[in-house]
Design a protein around this motif. Structure first.
Motif, mmCIF file in Angstrom:
data_model
loop_
_atom_site.group_PDB
_atom_site.id
_atom_site.type_symbol
_atom_site.label_atom_id
_atom_site.label_comp_id
_atom_site.label_asym_id
_atom_site.label_seq_id
_atom_site.Cartn_x
_atom_site.Cartn_y
_atom_site.Cartn_z
ATOM 1 N N SER A 128 6.490 17.404 20.927
ATOM 2 C CA SER A 128 6.118 18.088 19.688
ATOM 3 C C SER A 128 6.120 19.603 19.869
ATOM 4 O O SER A 128 6.596 20.341 19.002
ATOM 5 N N ILE A 129 5.590 20.077 20.992
ATOM 6 C CA ILE A 129 5.592 21.518 21.262
ATOM 7 C C ILE A 129 7.019 22.037 21.363
ATOM 8 O O ILE A 129 7.337 23.136 20.879
ATOM 9 N N THR A 130 7.906 21.236 21.956
ATOM 10 C CA THR A 130 9.294 21.669 22.154
ATOM 11 C C THR A 130 9.997 21.903 20.821
ATOM 12 O O THR A 130 10.545 22.987 20.574
ATOM 13 N N TYR A 131 10.001 20.896 19.948
ATOM 14 C CA TYR A 131 10.767 21.071 18.706
ATOM 15 C C TYR A 131 10.061 21.992 17.718
ATOM 16 O O TYR A 131 10.713 22.670 16.921
ATOM 17 N N THR A 132 8.730 22.049 17.752
ATOM 18 C CA THR A 132 8.039 22.967 16.849
ATOM 19 C C THR A 132 8.286 24.413 17.248
ATOM 20 O O THR A 132 8.467 25.286 16.390
ATOM 21 N N THR A 133 8.295 24.681 18.550
ATOM 22 C CA THR A 133 8.607 26.039 19.027
ATOM 23 C C THR A 133 10.043 26.411 18.679
ATOM 24 O O THR A 133 10.349 27.570 18.355
ATOM 25 N N TYR A 134 10.939 25.440 18.733
ATOM 26 C CA TYR A 134 12.336 25.684 18.338
ATOM 27 C C TYR A 134 12.422 26.067 16.871
ATOM 28 O O TYR A 134 13.169 26.980 16.492
ATOM 29 N N TRP A 135 11.649 25.390 16.027
ATOM 30 C CA TRP A 135 11.636 25.741 14.607
ATOM 31 C C TRP A 135 11.103 27.151 14.378
ATOM 32 O O TRP A 135 11.570 27.869 13.501
ATOM 33 N N VAL A 136 10.130 27.562 15.176
ATOM 34 C CA VAL A 136 9.526 28.878 15.011
ATOM 35 C C VAL A 136 10.529 29.994 15.309
ATOM 36 O O VAL A 136 10.385 31.119 14.810
ATOM 37 N N THR A 137 11.575 29.685 16.093
ATOM 38 C CA THR A 137 12.557 30.719 16.436
ATOM 39 C C THR A 137 13.354 31.197 15.225
ATOM 40 O O THR A 137 13.946 32.282 15.272
ATOM 41 N N TYR A 138 13.386 30.420 14.153
ATOM 42 C CA TYR A 138 14.152 30.867 12.984
ATOM 43 C C TYR A 138 13.389 30.731 11.666
ATOM 44 O O TYR A 138 13.915 31.071 10.604
ATOM 45 N N ARG A 139 12.141 30.223 11.733
ATOM 46 C CA ARG A 139 11.310 30.220 10.527
ATOM 47 C C ARG A 139 9.855 30.374 10.961
ATOM 48 O O ARG A 139 9.400 29.787 11.936
ATOM 49 N N ILE A 140 9.124 31.171 10.250
ATOM 50 C CA ILE A 140 7.738 31.459 10.593
ATOM 51 C C ILE A 140 6.835 30.742 9.597
ATOM 52 O O ILE A 140 6.827 31.068 8.405
ATOM 53 N N ARG A 141 6.108 29.727 10.110
ATOM 54 C CA ARG A 141 5.160 28.996 9.273
ATOM 55 C C ARG A 141 3.850 28.854 10.031
ATOM 56 O O ARG A 141 3.835 28.524 11.225
ATOM 57 N N LEU A 142 2.746 29.068 9.340
ATOM 58 C CA LEU A 142 1.433 28.923 9.950
ATOM 59 C C LEU A 142 1.214 27.496 10.438
ATOM 60 O O LEU A 142 0.556 27.263 11.458
ATOM 61 N N LEU A 143 1.783 26.529 9.716
ATOM 62 C CA LEU A 143 1.652 25.129 10.079
ATOM 63 C C LEU A 143 2.233 24.851 11.463
ATOM 64 O O LEU A 143 1.653 24.108 12.268
ATOM 65 N N ASP A 144 3.369 25.455 11.763
ATOM 66 C CA ASP A 144 4.010 25.237 13.060
ATOM 67 C C ASP A 144 3.184 25.843 14.198
ATOM 68 O O ASP A 144 3.054 25.244 15.270
ATOM 69 N N PHE A 145 2.633 27.020 13.978
ATOM 70 C CA PHE A 145 1.812 27.637 15.012
ATOM 71 C C PHE A 145 0.562 26.798 15.296
ATOM 72 O O PHE A 145 0.132 26.668 16.447
ATOM 73 N N GLY A 146 -0.020 26.218 14.244
ATOM 74 C CA GLY A 146 -1.172 25.347 14.444
ATOM 75 C C GLY A 146 -0.822 24.107 15.233
ATOM 76 O O GLY A 146 -1.589 23.655 16.094
ATOM 77 N N ASN A 147 0.360 23.546 14.961
ATOM 78 C CA ASN A 147 0.814 22.356 15.695
ATOM 79 C C ASN A 147 1.040 22.674 17.163
ATOM 80 O O ASN A 147 0.685 21.892 18.055
ATOM 81 N N ILE A 148 1.637 23.840 17.444
ATOM 82 C CA ILE A 148 1.882 24.241 18.836
ATOM 83 C C ILE A 148 0.562 24.443 19.579
ATOM 84 O O ILE A 148 0.388 23.972 20.713
ATOM 85 N N LEU A 149 -0.372 25.127 18.930
ATOM 86 C CA LEU A 149 -1.659 25.399 19.574
ATOM 87 C C LEU A 149 -2.424 24.105 19.843
ATOM 88 O O LEU A 149 -3.051 23.946 20.902
ATOM 89 N N THR A 150 -2.373 23.158 18.905
ATOM 90 C CA THR A 150 -3.034 21.870 19.109
ATOM 91 C C THR A 150 -2.442 21.129 20.303
ATOM 92 O O THR A 150 -3.177 20.587 21.144
ATOM 93 N N GLY A 151 -1.112 21.109 20.385
ATOM 94 C CA GLY A 151 -0.455 20.425 21.502
ATOM 95 C C GLY A 151 -0.799 21.048 22.846
ATOM 96 O O GLY A 151 -1.051 20.339 23.834
#
Length: 358
Positions: free
Chosen positions: A246-269
């Motif tokens: 989950s951290i891997t693909y969410t961090t990949y998404w963050v490289t081209y789109r900035i969403r607060l939801l993704d940062f929360g998912n990364i921090l939780t993982g």
């Protein structure tokens, strides 16, 4: 008169009511009460014997109804959502077979598959964990309460933010899936921390007190550690791998789109992997500290038989390995650093492919 008083005192002591000893798994602590609730609602599908020992029976009505409520129901709803989404994904990939679109869809469906697997693994995994160590340890509240609280809050905020974007039937199904998954995740993390903290507490008491029965006490610690390793395996494998991916693909998404939801998912993982790794590492470190106590105690005994027994227990402890996820990999600080380094390497490759296509 003195004899009479002495006799009376001795009679009173011998006739004093014996305090009944409750099974260790049912001591009146807050952690034990929470465990009882999990068992009553069939979230942990174990049965209890007359001696207070927990047993996981796969062929039983308790396990069947627990599987029906906590596995079949959420996985059926999620499976329906996954199948409906998969049809649209295939059509989208046929229209745009580029790397960026395909990678996005593959990662999104990977998240769906990991959630589905968690519904099947976590309830049975929690049952196995409780059956192995739940009736042998004095249950204490987790020592890492702040980490558990933050993981629970971040996960709740994550799903709340996710549900805000839904309407109609999607919102209904989202509430079911989000509720079940949050309960599964919170319960499994709670049990892992309860039993690791209980084992550490047992080792601390062994090291702090000058117990005369070192041989038997060290045997109990070795057995507890072995049961803990066996019980934690499936749950650790599911949680560690799920959140690592989950951290891997969410961090990949963050490289081209900035969403607060993704940062929360990364921090939780990251917090969950941190908590699992350090909890298991602490258990192993405290086990090794008991080996040091046994070694020092063996040198103080004159009786050769006691020395041999203590040395034997010492050799058993130092031969123990770290807690593993069903033998695939050990959970420790070094493995956590290795995992994050691997994620970074994969992300660099994925970003290079994405930039090359653009």
């Amino acid at each position: 008169m003195n004899k009479l008083e002495t006799g009376v005192v001795s009679i009173n002591i011998s006739m004093a009511p014996q305090v009944s000893q409750q099974p260790l798994g049912f001591e009146c602590s807050l952690a034990s009460k929470i465990l009882r609730i999990m068992i009553k609602i069939l979230l942990v599908p174990v049965s209890t014997t007359k001696d207070g020992v927990f047993q996981l029976r796969y062929i039983s009505w308790r396990f069947f109804f627990g599987w029906l409520i906590w596995t079949f129901l959420p996985s059926s709803v999620w499976g329906y959502i996954f199948y409906s989404d998969l049809v649209l994904v295939i059509e989208d990939i046929n229209e745009d077979p580029g790397f960026n679109n395909v990678s996005d869809q593959v990662f999104a469906q990977t998240d769906n598959i990991l959630t589905l697997v968690s519904f099947w693994v976590l309830p049975s995994g929690m049952g196995l964990l409780v059956s192995q160590v739940g009736s042998n340890d004095n249950l204490t509240l987790p020592t890492r309460k702040l980490e558990l609280f933050l993981c629970t809050m971040l996960n709740a905020i994550f799903y709340t933010y996710y549900l805000v974007e839904m309407t109609g039937s999607q919102l209904f199904f989202g509430l079911i899936i989000g509720g079940f998954y949050t309960i599964h995740l919170t319960s499994s993390m709670f049990l892992i921390n309860v039993f690791t903290s209980s084992f550490i507490q047992k080792c601390m008491k062994f090291n702090a007190t000058q117990n005369q029965n070192l041989v038997d006490e060290s045997k109990l610690i070795i057995e507890s550690y072995g049961n803990l390793k066996k019980g934690l395996g499936p749950v650790l494998l599911n949680l560690f791998c799920s959140f690592l991916i989950s951290i891997t693909y969410t961090t990949y998404w963050v490289t081209y789109r900035i969403r607060l939801l993704d940062f929360g998912n990364i921090l939780t993982g990251i917090m969950i992997i941190w908590n699992l790794s350090l909890s298991c590492q602490s258990c192993f470190d405290w086990l090794q500290s008991t080996a040091h106590i046994l070694r020092l105690s063996a040198d103080q005994y004159i009786d050769c038989s006691i020395q041999n027994q203590l040395n034997w227990r010492w050799s058993e402890i130092i031969s123990e390995t770290e807690i593993t996820a069903m033998g695939f990999f050990a959970l420790s600080k070094s493995s956590m650093i290795t995992a994050f380094s691997t994620i970074l390497g994969y992300l660099i490759v994925l970003v290079q492919f994405k930039v090359a296509e653009q």
